[in-house]
Structure formats: structure tokens, C-alpha cells
Enzyme design. Structure first.
Site, PDB file in Angstrom:
ATOM      1  N   HIS A   1      28.934  -3.941  -2.077  1.00 55.68           N
ATOM      2  CA  HIS A   1      27.486  -4.100  -2.308  1.00 55.68           C
ATOM      3  C   HIS A   1      27.025  -2.975  -3.240  1.00 55.68           C
ATOM      4  O   HIS A   1      27.443  -1.832  -3.076  1.00 55.68           O
ATOM      5  CB  HIS A   1      26.751  -4.013  -0.965  1.00 55.68           C
ATOM      6  CG  HIS A   1      25.301  -4.364  -1.039  1.00 55.68           C
ATOM      7  ND1 HIS A   1      24.347  -3.493  -1.518  1.00 55.68           N
ATOM      8  CD2 HIS A   1      24.643  -5.505  -0.717  1.00 55.68           C
ATOM      9  CE1 HIS A   1      23.156  -4.089  -1.468  1.00 55.68           C
ATOM     10  NE2 HIS A   1      23.310  -5.307  -0.984  1.00 55.68           N
TER      11      HIS A   1
ATOM     12  N   CYS B   1      24.117  -8.439  -5.649  1.00 53.70           N
ATOM     13  CA  CYS B   1      22.786  -8.426  -5.032  1.00 53.70           C
ATOM     14  C   CYS B   1      21.734  -8.357  -6.139  1.00 53.70           C
ATOM     15  O   CYS B   1      21.585  -7.315  -6.800  1.00 53.70           O
ATOM     16  CB  CYS B   1      22.681  -7.228  -4.087  1.00 53.70           C
ATOM     17  SG  CYS B   1      21.047  -7.082  -3.352  1.00 53.70           S
TER      18      CYS B   1
ATOM     19  N   ASP C   1      17.988 -13.111   0.505  1.00 53.63           N
ATOM     20  CA  ASP C   1      17.985 -11.731   1.002  1.00 53.63           C
ATOM     21  C   ASP C   1      16.613 -11.434   1.588  1.00 53.63           C
ATOM     22  O   ASP C   1      15.905 -12.354   1.980  1.00 53.63           O
ATOM     23  CB  ASP C   1      18.404 -10.796  -0.138  1.00 53.63           C
ATOM     24  CG  ASP C   1      19.003  -9.499   0.352  1.00 53.63           C
ATOM     25  OD1 ASP C   1      18.976  -9.233   1.559  1.00 53.63           O
ATOM     26  OD2 ASP C   1      19.497  -8.728  -0.485  1.00 53.63           O
ATOM     27  N   HIS C   2      16.244 -10.207   1.615  1.00 50.29           N
ATOM     28  CA  HIS C   2      15.014  -9.799   2.307  1.00 50.29           C
ATOM     29  C   HIS C   2      13.856 -10.755   2.062  1.00 50.29           C
ATOM     30  O   HIS C   2      13.653 -11.216   0.949  1.00 50.29           O
ATOM     31  CB  HIS C   2      14.575  -8.416   1.816  1.00 50.29           C
ATOM     32  CG  HIS C   2      15.658  -7.406   1.852  1.00 50.29           C
ATOM     33  ND1 HIS C   2      15.618  -6.239   1.150  1.00 50.29           N
ATOM     34  CD2 HIS C   2      16.839  -7.395   2.521  1.00 50.29           C
ATOM     35  CE1 HIS C   2      16.703  -5.539   1.377  1.00 50.29           C
ATOM     36  NE2 HIS C   2      17.478  -6.223   2.198  1.00 50.29           N
TER      37      HIS C   2
ATOM     38  N   TYR D   1      14.008  -8.939   7.406  1.00 45.94           N
ATOM     39  CA  TYR D   1      14.909  -9.923   7.999  1.00 45.94           C
ATOM     40  C   TYR D   1      14.228 -10.837   9.030  1.00 45.94           C
ATOM     41  O   TYR D   1      14.810 -11.190  10.049  1.00 45.94           O
ATOM     42  CB  TYR D   1      16.131  -9.228   8.602  1.00 45.94           C
ATOM     43  CG  TYR D   1      17.092  -8.775   7.521  1.00 45.94           C
ATOM     44  CD1 TYR D   1      17.970  -9.680   6.931  1.00 45.94           C
ATOM     45  CD2 TYR D   1      17.087  -7.468   7.042  1.00 45.94           C
ATOM     46  CE1 TYR D   1      18.829  -9.290   5.917  1.00 45.94           C
ATOM     47  CE2 TYR D   1      17.947  -7.062   6.029  1.00 45.94           C
ATOM     48  CZ  TYR D   1      18.811  -7.977   5.479  1.00 45.94           C
ATOM     49  OH  TYR D   1      19.664  -7.607   4.473  1.00 45.94           O
TER      50      TYR D   1
ATOM     51  N   HIS E   1      23.687 -12.096  -2.921  1.00 43.34           N
ATOM     52  CA  HIS E   1      22.403 -11.891  -2.244  1.00 43.34           C
ATOM     53  C   HIS E   1      21.330 -12.248  -3.259  1.00 43.34           C
ATOM     54  O   HIS E   1      21.244 -11.611  -4.303  1.00 43.34           O
ATOM     55  CB  HIS E   1      22.223 -10.419  -1.879  1.00 43.34           C
ATOM     56  CG  HIS E   1      23.078  -9.934  -0.754  1.00 43.34           C
ATOM     57  ND1 HIS E   1      23.040  -8.635  -0.313  1.00 43.34           N
ATOM     58  CD2 HIS E   1      23.969 -10.586   0.041  1.00 43.34           C
ATOM     59  CE1 HIS E   1      23.881  -8.491   0.707  1.00 43.34           C
ATOM     60  NE2 HIS E   1      24.467  -9.662   0.921  1.00 43.34           N
TER      61      HIS E   1
END
Ligand code: DNO
Length: 343
Positions: free
Chosen positions: A198, A236, A308-309, A322, A263
Site C-alpha cells: 500500500h 490506492c 475506500d473510505h 469505514y 482501493h
């Protein structure tokens, strides 16, 4: 491309049943959270986790993360035993059908933000990174509680770690990453597990501590350690997209076969080294999500993607970034992009 969702296990307020109802949801991405970093993930524990996911009608093929001990990142004499444990965990994961293992090489702090509940004009709230607020903070003297902070360390241990990293150069960190990869890659190759590093988040140094996985040049250097595709990348878009110089579609096309996990999220860059985590749509942030999806199509990406977030919307509370609702909207948007760009 298969859509997945990160799940934090039985204590996660977002349940497997919630996740399963998201359109076209296929996989759960998770980890074993109660085994201390550095200890072996046993076959039995992995099998039990896999079973609970499969009982909910979902697959378990991607781990996020199998964490790398600070001793390995710092290159202390304890690292060889910890690397042996890491290899054993990789074998145990492979035997349970896991195909991709995510890790990072960020010293001490994983992802870092200045605020977790920044109010947006639509009434939702989100994560923000304001470099002006972070740059003057010294974690040795400030009692911080940021996401990504491993709370299992005592204050003293944390200070010791920070001090050690401040004496570690980028070059030493690269040497330690190479040492780790040289040791674990043969196991990953033999058992056909793809490693996926990552990027550092944010992709620049913080608190006077080095960070090395930031941009195209970092990945070139990573692949110079080994060009085997098991030496891979968790791409990501939010982390990499917070640095304007990163041309994400170009990076995807360049490192194609090494990308094993994606991501997808958007960020709005707000001045130098600062950003807001917006909703997933291209028009909300600085990342062209359609161009990213087109690049994934062009490399014939067959791996796993996760939204993702997310922001906190509709009054949801829970683990910052999350929650269920906005990540589910993200999954649906990603599905639309994939359908829209497919030929
Ligand atoms: C943050 C996540 C990271 C990621 C690790 C991978 O939301 O993307 O914490 O899981 O860095 O090792």
C-alpha cells in the site's frame, strides 16, 4: 475485476449481511485483528475467518493487512525470526485460498489525517488532512490519537520508535524493504500469493519520519528489487491522488501486471500537501475516476477492487472512513464505471 468490501470482523458495526446486499458484492477484505503484529496467523484461525465469510455468501481472497513488524522496517536483529513468522503466515493464508496479501512499509503511523469529522456543506462529514496542522506537531511531545496509530504501544515505546525512525534515512528504509522482500518473495512465489504494498498515506514524510512509497519513481525502485509479479502493488487512488504529480492512469498502465488490489476513492486537493476526502464521484474531487477505470480496463485488470473510505452520511456513526452507507454508494458508482467503460 471483482468488487469487495473491507470488514473489520465480528466487532464491526457493518455486518456481513449488510455488505452482501450491496449490488454485485463478491468479496470480503479483512484481517485477523487480535493476533499481535509479528506472530503467526495459524491455519485454524484463518480457516475459521474464511468459513464465516463464506457462510455469508462471500469470498475471502484478499488480506488487508498482514502487518510488517517495526523491527523489520527498522532492520533490527530481531527481524529474521519475524520474517520467518511472516513467511509461515503467508503459507497458511495460501493454503486457505488467499491470493493477495496487502502490507505497507510506513513507519509507526499508517494513514494519518488531521481531522476525522470535517463538516461538508451537504451535512455529511469526512476525513481531512491539513498539512499546516500536522507539520508543527511533534508526536514526541503531543498526545495524539490519529487513525492508523497502533494503540498497543506504550508512550515510551512509541517515543523510542519515533526516535529510531528519525535516525533512519530513506536509503536505510529502502534497504530494509529490500531485505524483507528478498526473504519473503521466494515463499510468495512458491505458494502463489501476490504481495501488494500500500502506498504511504499521505505520500510525503510526516513528523520527521521517512516515507518511501509515494510516486512512480518509488514503484520503479520497488520493481527493481524484483520484477516478479508477486512483488506487487495495492493501487490506492486516494493516497496516490493526494499528490498532484501522480498521473494515476499512466501509473496503472506502467505497472499493470504488478497491480493486484485497487482501493478506489477520491480526494480533493486543497493547496500544497492538503486534501479533503470527498465522495467517490470524479466531479467531487481531484481524481478522474473514469480515467482510472479505463486504465484498469486497458491493462485487463482481473484483481479485486474495493470502495475506500466513505464520508459519514445519513447520521451514521462508526469507524471513521469505514461506515456502510457512503462506501456502498462508492461500490455502486464503481460498478457503474466498470460497466460504462467496458467494451
Ligand atoms: C486505510 C487503509 C490502510 C491500509 C494499510 C495497508 O484506510 O487503506 O490502513 O489498510 O496501509 O497495509
Amino acid at each position: 475485476m471483482e468488487i469487495s468490501f473491507r470488514w473489520y470482523g465480528e466487532d464491526d458495526p457493518v455486518t456481513l449481511n449488510n455488505i452482501r446486499q450491496i449490488p454485485d458484492m463478491k468479496q470480503i477484505v479483512t484481517a485477523i485483528y487480535d493476533i499481535p503484529v509479528g506472530e503467526v496467523w495459524t491455519k485454524e484461525r484463518i480457516a475459521a475467518l474464511k468459513q464465516s465469510i463464506e457462510d455469508a455468501g462471500l469470498k475471502f481472497e484478499v488480506v488487508e493487512s498482514l502487518p510488517v513488524s517495526e523491527e523489520i522496517k527498522l532492520g533490527t536483529e530481531k527481524r529474521d525470526q519475524l520474517i520467518e513468522n511472516y513467511k509461515t503466515s503467508l503459507i497458511n493464508l495460501a493454503e486457505n485460498g488467499v491470493k493477495t496479501v496487502t502490507y505497507n512499509f510506513m513507519p509507526v503511523f499508517d494513514w494519518t489525517r488531521s481531522q476525522l469529522d470535517y463538516d461538508l456543506s451537504d451535512g455529511s462529514n469526512t476525513l481531512i488532512y491539513n498539512h499546516d496542522q500536522i507539520k508543527d506537531i511533534d508526536p514526541l511531545t503531543t498526545n495524539l490519537n490519529l487513525p492508523g496509530w497502533d494503540e498497543s504501544y506504550s508512550r515510551e515505546e512509541m517515543n523510542q520508535l519515533i526516535t529510531s525512525y528519525r535516525e533512519t534515512s530513506d536509503e536505510q528504509l529502502w534497504d530494509n524493504l529490500k531485505y524483507f522482500l528478498d526473504a519473503v518473495l521466494p515463499t510468495a512465489i512458491e505458494h502463489d500469493v501476490d504481495l501488494a504494498i500500500h502506498p504511504d498515506d499521505p505520500p510525503w514524510p510526516i513528523f520527521g519520519i521517512p516515507r518511501i512509497i509515494k510516486n512512480k519513481e518509488s514503484y520503479e525502485r520497488l520493481l527493481a528489487i524484483s520484477n516478479d509479479t508477486h512483488n506487487g502493488i495495492c493501487f490506492c487512488t486516494g493516497s496516490l491522488g493526494s499528490l498532484a504529480e501522480n498521473d494515476l492512469p499512466n501509473m496503472i498502465r506502467t505497472f499493470g501486471d504488478h497491480i493486484h488490489f485497487v482501493h478506489m476513492r477520491n480526494v480533493k486537493r486543497i493547496g500544497d500537501n492538503s486534501f479533503i476526502e470527498t465522495g467517490h464521484l470524479s466531479k467531487d474531487g481531484s481524481v478522474d475516476m473514469k480515467a482510472v477505470t479505463e486504465a484498469l480496463r486497458d491493462i485487463d485488470y482481473k484483481g479485486t477492487i474495493r470502495p475506500d473510505h466513505g464520508r459519514m452520511i445519513w447520521g451514521e456513526t462508526g469507524k471513521a472512513g469505514y461506515g456502510l452507507f457512503d462506501r456502498a454508494l462508492g461500490a455502486t458508482y464503481i460498478n457503474g464505471l466498470i460497466e460504462g467503460v467496458s467494451k
